[in-house]
Every structure is written in C-alpha cells, then in structure tokens.
Design a protein around this motif. Sequence first.
Motif, short mmCIF file in Angstrom:
data_model
loop_
_atom_site.label_atom_id
_atom_site.label_comp_id
_atom_site.label_asym_id
_atom_site.label_seq_id
_atom_site.Cartn_x
_atom_site.Cartn_y
_atom_site.Cartn_z
N ASP A 1 4.33 -35.98 53.77
CA ASP A 1 3.28 -35.80 52.62
C ASP A 1 3.78 -36.08 51.30
OD1 ASP A 1 1.69 -35.01 54.77
OD2 ASP A 1 1.46 -32.67 53.85
N GLY A 2 5.00 -36.47 51.45
CA GLY A 2 5.73 -37.11 50.20
C GLY A 2 6.32 -35.83 49.04
N LEU A 3 6.16 -34.97 50.04
CA LEU A 3 6.89 -33.66 49.08
C LEU A 3 8.51 -33.43 48.93
CD1 LEU A 3 4.40 -31.07 50.41
CD2 LEU A 3 4.31 -32.14 48.18
N ILE A 4 9.00 -34.10 49.93
CA ILE A 4 10.38 -34.12 49.90
C ILE A 4 10.79 -35.48 50.11
CG2 ILE A 4 10.71 -31.69 50.51
CD1 ILE A 4 11.50 -32.45 53.12
N LYS A 5 12.24 -35.80 50.02
CA LYS A 5 12.73 -37.02 50.18
C LYS A 5 14.19 -36.89 50.89
CE LYS A 5 14.73 -41.04 47.62
NZ LYS A 5 16.16 -40.51 47.84
N ARG A 6 14.11 -37.50 52.08
CA ARG A 6 15.51 -37.54 52.99
C ARG A 6 16.53 -38.37 52.85
NH1 ARG A 6 15.90 -39.36 58.52
NH2 ARG A 6 17.16 -37.75 59.80
N THR A 7 17.49 -38.15 52.65
CA THR A 7 18.69 -39.15 52.36
C THR A 7 19.86 -38.84 53.46
OG1 THR A 7 18.24 -38.97 49.87
CG2 THR A 7 20.00 -40.27 50.71
N VAL A 8 20.22 -39.94 54.27
CA VAL A 8 21.01 -40.06 55.39
C VAL A 8 22.28 -40.89 54.74
CG1 VAL A 8 21.67 -40.76 57.71
CG2 VAL A 8 19.27 -40.11 57.02
#
Lengths: 139, 139
Positions: free
Chosen positions: B73-80
Amino acid sequence: MEPGITDVTSNHDLHSADCQKVSQVLARVGDKWSILIVMFLVQEPRRFSEIKRAINGISQRMLTLCLRGLERDGLIKRTVYAVMPPHVEYELTPLGRSLTEPVIALGTWAFEHIADIEAARTAFDMQEENKGGPTPWQS
Amino acid sequence: MEPGITDVTSNHDLHSADCQKVSQVLARVGDKWSILIVMFLVQEPRRFSEIKRAINGISQRMLTLCLRGLERDGLIKRTVYAVMPPHVEYELTPLGRSLTEPVIALGTWAFEHIADIEAARTAFDMQEENKGGPTPWQS
DNA sequence: CGGAATCCAGACGGATACTG
DNA sequence: CAGTATCCGTCTGGATTCCG
C-alpha cells in the motif's frame, strides 16, 4: 507481560493494558460494517430495515450483531416501540456522535490518498509478477 | 460532481466504489497489528526482529504478512542490505507518515473514551444477565 | 536473520428457516 | 418488522519446519 501497545503517541511501552483497549476501538472502526452504520445514523434515527437497505450487502445476522456491539459500547441507543408490527429505532448517542469526528478525519485522509495507495499497489504487484518466472509468456 | 460519494460526511450512496476503497483503508487501521507496526516505525527505521520483539504476541508469519501489506500500500519501505547474516530495515514512507496524523487523532479519542465505553459495556452486560432467568442466585 | 511453505483449529460470516 | 437459531463453507491466523 501482556501483548499490545500503550499510548499511540509514545510507544516506549508497547504492551500495556491501555493499548489493548485502544486497539479494540480501532478494531471497531476497521470493522466492515460498524462505521458504515454509524455514519448512516449521523443524520437521524433509523429503523432496522432502513439500515439494512442503506448498507448494501449486509446480512440481517451481521446487522443484528453489529448493532448489538455498537449498543454495548454505548455508541448507539436502541428504542423499541411496543406496537404491531414491531418498530425499533437506532440513534447515535453523544459518545457515538463524538466518534464520528476522528472517523471523518480518517475517512477524509483515506479518500484523499486512495490514488496514491492504488498506484503503490499496482507498482508492487508488477514487481511481484516479474519474480514469478523468467518471461513465461510465449512459451 | 460525479455519481457516487465523494464526501465521507454525505452518505446518500453508501455502496459506491469510492466508499469501498475508503473501507479498505479503515480495515487497515482496524487490523490487529498493522497500525501497531506503523506507530512503532514513527521514530526510526527498524529491523524485522526489532519489530517482532516490540509487538508482543505477533507471530513471524503475521508480521511478514502485515509488512507486505503495508509495503504494497506504499505505507512503508523495505530495504535489504546484502550482508551475512541478512539485514532488512523497514521505515515509513511520507504516505505512511501522513497516515499517523488521523490515526493518532482516533487513538486519542479512543484513549479518552475508554472509560465511557467500558462503563457502557458493564451496564449492557448486566442488563443481559437479568434476562437469563429469574433470580438464579440462591437456588 | 529474515523469511517461505505447510498444516490445521477455530473464528467469521452468509444463507436459510423459524418466531413473537 | 425485527429479530433468533442453526447449518456450514470460507478465511484467518498460530505453530512448526525448512531454506538462503
């Protein structure tokens, strides 16, 4: 140690009893039908069948359950008129009416950002699709 | 003005497409874990295991599912971070951050009215109890 | 560490039939 | 009209196991 969170604005204690209770209220708002009913009752008291007609798709079972829950929480008031055929009216209590304010704020936010959310979903789903397999088209 | 509802405060059309989408957002807020996670991420980016520890009681399955939904939903961003062992961070997007405002408003309302709601529940449950049978005490 | 996959019990919720 | 009661499929979500 209990699960849950405390004060929404300060989460140094993410598992207090207060927070669990707040979550219960949030769950009410997130309930599929409850808030629709509350918003429908903002204008004026309504009868059972009026609500059922207004909230398209709700079953009478779910309507009964939701109304009971809202009544139990003191958000709506149920009035029975002892006539034949039966006549029952539901109306917001002051508490229920006060709830509509933050709910409208949230609903307004939702309405204003629907486009953003749907765009994000589309983008996300396209990314996922590319991971299914290497070019499955034209096999 | 388009057909259908464009304002949360006017519900002459409670089953338009717009309204359904707003309901989806409300469902997110009402979700048992999602908002807890969002509120936890307000302060700073967090790792998967940090969130899991903070949100007491959530299973790793549900945490994964919630994070995926919020990311979609574009509410959080995931960074690996490509290191060993794996390192993944989650942070609020501007959209997610903007959501916290109405959510805090709602949470504040909930916190302020918990006493009213619990009182109403107690009163309601006592009424129900009196309908179970005539004075079952002292049988 | 950060997941994904599988299994499974229990809750949710719709459809239907019956009642005061 | 305004429910209540029952049946029953669906979905949710926890526990567990395995993998990169």
